[in-house]
Write a protein that holds these residues in place. Structure first.
Motif, PDB file in Angstrom:
ATOM      1  N   VAL A  32       0.852  -1.188   0.000  1.00 25.58           N
ATOM      2  CA  VAL A  32       0.000   0.000   0.000  1.00 25.58           C
ATOM      3  C   VAL A  32       0.895   1.247   0.000  1.00 25.58           C
ATOM      4  O   VAL A  32       1.754   1.403   0.869  1.00 25.58           O
ATOM      5  CB  VAL A  32      -0.925   0.030   1.246  1.00 25.58           C
ATOM      6  N   ILE A  33       0.666   2.100  -1.002  1.00 29.92           N
ATOM      7  CA  ILE A  33       1.399   3.373  -1.022  1.00 29.92           C
ATOM      8  C   ILE A  33       0.416   4.467  -0.617  1.00 29.92           C
ATOM      9  O   ILE A  33      -0.592   4.694  -1.302  1.00 29.92           O
ATOM     10  CB  ILE A  33       1.970   3.687  -2.424  1.00 29.92           C
ATOM     11  N   VAL A  34       0.677   5.098   0.513  1.00 33.96           N
ATOM     12  CA  VAL A  34      -0.156   6.227   0.933  1.00 33.96           C
ATOM     13  C   VAL A  34       0.484   7.452   0.279  1.00 33.96           C
ATOM     14  O   VAL A  34       1.640   7.778   0.555  1.00 33.96           O
ATOM     15  CB  VAL A  34      -0.217   6.360   2.469  1.00 33.96           C
ATOM     16  N   LEU A  35      -0.280   8.065  -0.617  1.00 32.49           N
ATOM     17  CA  LEU A  35       0.287   9.128  -1.446  1.00 32.49           C
ATOM     18  C   LEU A  35      -0.212  10.501  -1.002  1.00 32.49           C
ATOM     19  O   LEU A  35      -1.388  10.837  -1.148  1.00 32.49           O
ATOM     20  CB  LEU A  35      -0.083   8.878  -2.914  1.00 32.49           C
ATOM     21  N   VAL A  36       0.712  11.284  -0.485  1.00 28.43           N
ATOM     22  CA  VAL A  36       0.381  12.618   0.017  1.00 28.43           C
ATOM     23  C   VAL A  36       0.359  13.587  -1.160  1.00 28.43           C
ATOM     24  O   VAL A  36       1.356  13.725  -1.884  1.00 28.43           O
ATOM     25  CB  VAL A  36       1.435  13.060   1.062  1.00 28.43           C
ATOM     26  N   ALA A  37      -0.791  14.217  -1.360  1.00 28.55           N
ATOM     27  CA  ALA A  37      -0.937  15.134  -2.492  1.00 28.55           C
ATOM     28  C   ALA A  37      -0.305  16.481  -2.169  1.00 28.55           C
ATOM     29  O   ALA A  37      -0.484  17.026  -1.075  1.00 28.55           O
ATOM     30  CB  ALA A  37      -2.417  15.319  -2.792  1.00 28.55           C
ATOM     31  N   GLU A  38       0.402  16.980  -3.138  1.00 33.84           N
ATOM     32  CA  GLU A  38       0.979  18.321  -3.037  1.00 33.84           C
ATOM     33  C   GLU A  38       0.374  19.116  -4.177  1.00 33.84           C
ATOM     34  O   GLU A  38       0.467  18.699  -5.342  1.00 33.84           O
ATOM     35  CB  GLU A  38       2.505  18.190  -3.164  1.00 33.84           C
ATOM     36  N   SER A  39      -0.340  20.194  -3.853  1.00 31.66           N
ATOM     37  CA  SER A  39      -0.999  20.961  -4.906  1.00 31.66           C
ATOM     38  C   SER A  39      -0.926  22.450  -4.603  1.00 31.66           C
ATOM     39  O   SER A  39      -1.039  22.864  -3.450  1.00 31.66           O
ATOM     40  CB  SER A  39      -2.458  20.505  -4.988  1.00 31.66           C
ATOM     41  N   ASN A  40      -0.756  23.230  -5.664  1.00 32.33           N
ATOM     42  CA  ASN A  40      -0.709  24.686  -5.460  1.00 32.33           C
ATOM     43  C   ASN A  40      -2.116  25.247  -5.289  1.00 32.33           C
ATOM     44  O   ASN A  40      -2.296  26.365  -4.817  1.00 32.33           O
ATOM     45  CB  ASN A  40      -0.052  25.373  -6.668  1.00 32.33           C
ATOM     46  N   GLN A  41      -3.127  24.450  -5.659  1.00 34.29           N
ATOM     47  CA  GLN A  41      -4.514  24.927  -5.608  1.00 34.29           C
ATOM     48  C   GLN A  41      -5.094  24.871  -4.197  1.00 34.29           C
ATOM     49  O   GLN A  41      -6.105  25.493  -3.927  1.00 34.29           O
ATOM     50  CB  GLN A  41      -5.446  24.072  -6.484  1.00 34.29           C
ATOM     51  N   LYS A  42      -4.488  24.091  -3.336  1.00 33.68           N
ATOM     52  CA  LYS A  42      -5.093  23.888  -2.019  1.00 33.68           C
ATOM     53  C   LYS A  42      -4.302  24.571  -0.928  1.00 33.68           C
ATOM     54  O   LYS A  42      -3.078  24.667  -0.993  1.00 33.68           O
ATOM     55  CB  LYS A  42      -5.163  22.385  -1.710  1.00 33.68           C
ATOM     56  N   ASP A  43      -5.033  25.012   0.067  1.00 30.23           N
ATOM     57  CA  ASP A  43      -4.434  25.649   1.235  1.00 30.23           C
ATOM     58  C   ASP A  43      -4.284  24.612   2.324  1.00 30.23           C
ATOM     59  O   ASP A  43      -5.253  24.264   2.980  1.00 30.23           O
ATOM     60  CB  ASP A  43      -5.402  26.736   1.727  1.00 30.23           C
ATOM     61  N   TYR A  44      -3.102  24.072   2.493  1.00 29.77           N
ATOM     62  CA  TYR A  44      -2.911  23.048   3.512  1.00 29.77           C
ATOM     63  C   TYR A  44      -2.473  23.694   4.829  1.00 29.77           C
ATOM     64  O   TYR A  44      -1.778  24.710   4.821  1.00 29.77           O
ATOM     65  CB  TYR A  44      -1.833  22.060   3.073  1.00 29.77           C
ATOM     66  N   LEU A  45      -2.831  23.059   5.918  1.00 27.95           N
ATOM     67  CA  LEU A  45      -2.341  23.525   7.219  1.00 27.95           C
ATOM     68  C   LEU A  45      -0.900  23.040   7.408  1.00 27.95           C
ATOM     69  O   LEU A  45      -0.038  23.787   7.849  1.00 27.95           O
ATOM     70  CB  LEU A  45      -3.251  22.992   8.337  1.00 27.95           C
ATOM     71  N   PHE A  46      -0.667  21.772   7.080  1.00 26.76           N
ATOM     72  CA  PHE A  46       0.665  21.183   7.237  1.00 26.76           C
ATOM     73  C   PHE A  46       1.335  21.048   5.869  1.00 26.76           C
ATOM     74  O   PHE A  46       0.651  20.814   4.862  1.00 26.76           O
ATOM     75  CB  PHE A  46       0.560  19.796   7.891  1.00 26.76           C
ATOM     76  N   THR A  47       2.655  21.176   5.838  1.00 25.77           N
ATOM     77  CA  THR A  47       3.373  21.007   4.565  1.00 25.77           C
ATOM     78  C   THR A  47       3.298  19.536   4.153  1.00 25.77           C
ATOM     79  O   THR A  47       3.009  18.657   4.987  1.00 25.77           O
ATOM     80  CB  THR A  47       4.860  21.379   4.715  1.00 25.77           C
ATOM     81  N   ALA A  48       3.612  19.273   2.880  1.00 27.63           N
ATOM     82  CA  ALA A  48       3.582  17.882   2.402  1.00 27.63           C
ATOM     83  C   ALA A  48       4.556  17.032   3.224  1.00 27.63           C
ATOM     84  O   ALA A  48       4.249  15.889   3.568  1.00 27.63           O
ATOM     85  CB  ALA A  48       3.935  17.836   0.926  1.00 27.63           C
ATOM     86  N   ASN A  49       5.709  17.599   3.538  1.00 24.97           N
ATOM     87  CA  ASN A  49       6.692  16.845   4.333  1.00 24.97           C
ATOM     88  C   ASN A  49       6.171  16.515   5.720  1.00 24.97           C
ATOM     89  O   ASN A  49       6.355  15.405   6.203  1.00 24.97           O
ATOM     90  CB  ASN A  49       8.002  17.627   4.471  1.00 24.97           C
ATOM     91  N   GLU A  50       5.537  17.475   6.342  1.00 23.44           N
ATOM     92  CA  GLU A  50       4.968  17.233   7.682  1.00 23.44           C
ATOM     93  C   GLU A  50       3.893  16.155   7.606  1.00 23.44           C
ATOM     94  O   GLU A  50       3.875  15.212   8.407  1.00 23.44           O
ATOM     95  CB  GLU A  50       4.352  18.526   8.245  1.00 23.44           C
TER      96      GLU A  50
END
Ligand code: ADP
Length: 160
Positions: A32-50
């Motif tokens: 199982v690969i849990v794939l963290v999305a990184e997108s410029n369109q979304k306002d994330y609270l935590f960075t992709a790395n976090e």
């Protein structure tokens, strides 16, 4: 052929609902690969790395689970990794609408890839990252909604 599933999402942050899905699908697929999305369109609270680090920490004892970060179309990542199954979770009817269009678009982009939907456990069906952040913002009880170590991380980000 080993069956690889990719579970993509924002995981901003991971909740007990996500974690339950990860555990259940790791009993079905070989990897199982849990794939963290990184997108410029979304306002994330935590960075992709976090977000990825939180996922790695909570899944470290499950040898079937890998965590990765990707910016772009999930189907492109799938082709790169030779994976054929996208897993998504379903909660209320509202998810059905959104997930249905997403699955149809992915089918059109990559007919060889299947979307596998898995229902939330009833006790987790109201849990979303968005709701968790709202509760955290107002100082509500977070126990049981997210893994324990996420609670101070949320408090730190939101309340300073
Ligand atoms: P996205 O921003 O891509 O929707 P999320 O991190 O919100 O990413 O969710 C990733 C996937 O996990 C989605 O398919 C979502 O429906 C599912 N999911 C989220 N919370 C739950 C839950 N409590 N139970 C089951 N599935 C869930």
């Amino acid at each position: 052929m080993s069956k690889i599933a990719v579970y993509p999402g924002s995981f901003d942050p991971i909740t007990t609902g996500h974690l339950d899905i990860i555990e259940r699908i790791s009993n079905i697929f070989d990897h199982v690969i849990v794939l963290v999305a990184e997108s410029n369109q979304k306002d994330y609270l935590f960075t992709a790395n976090e977000r990825a680090e939180f996922l790695k920490k909570i899944t470290k004892d499950n040898p079937k689970v890998e965590v990765d970060i990707f910016k772009g179309l999930t189907v492109e990542y799938m082709k790169k990794r030779k994976a054929h199954v996208i897993v998504r979770g379903l909660r209320a009817v509202a998810d059905f609408e959104y997930e249905g269009t997403l699955a149809s678009m992915n089918k059109r982009l990559a007919p060889e890839i299947e979307t596998f939907m898995i229902f939330s456990r009833p006790e987790y069906y109201f849990i979303s990252s968005r709701a968790v952040k709202e509760v955290a913002r107002h100082g509500g009880e977070l126990k049981g909604l997210v893994p324990e170590f996420i609670i101070p991380e949320l408090t730190k980000k939101l309340r300073g």
